[in-house]
Design a protein around this motif. Sequence first.
Motif: not given
Length: 149
Positions: A73, A76, A78, A80, A108, A110-112, A117-119
């Motif tokens: 993961d 990925f 940050s 969308h 989706v 994503t925030d790195e 990482r947040d999805f």
Amino acid sequence: MQIIPKNHILFNSAQEINSICKPLAEHFGVTFFGFVRAFNDNSRLHLTNHIGSAEYFYNNYHRYRQQSTVQTDCNFSSGHFLCNNLPEKEKLIYVDVRHHFDLDHILVITDENINYRDFYFVGTDSSNYKINSLYLSHLDLIYRFIDYF
């Protein structure tokens, strides 16, 4: 084989997640929401209002990882994207959940971060063709919802 115990927070929080996501359902027709915090050591925290798709994902996790060119993961950054725009090898889980659960049009975000990482996954059923233009027209509201979440 049951990978995740039935008393896990993933299973026990679905009703609460559904309540939190009520504004998305009412204003956009969103029926699916998922959150995954993927840590750099490949551990994860996963919350969703759709338990069936989460169970299916974890029961098939090794198959998805074997067929994917993205092995962690952490690859990925940050931003969308829409799942239907992923390369073929990367959208196997997306095709499966669309087929088995009628979950489609998944956005989706994503925030790195340094250690994880947040999805955020937002989706609906396959008949809601207008949703993609709603996503794009109101992306700022979806990001605000994520801040709220």
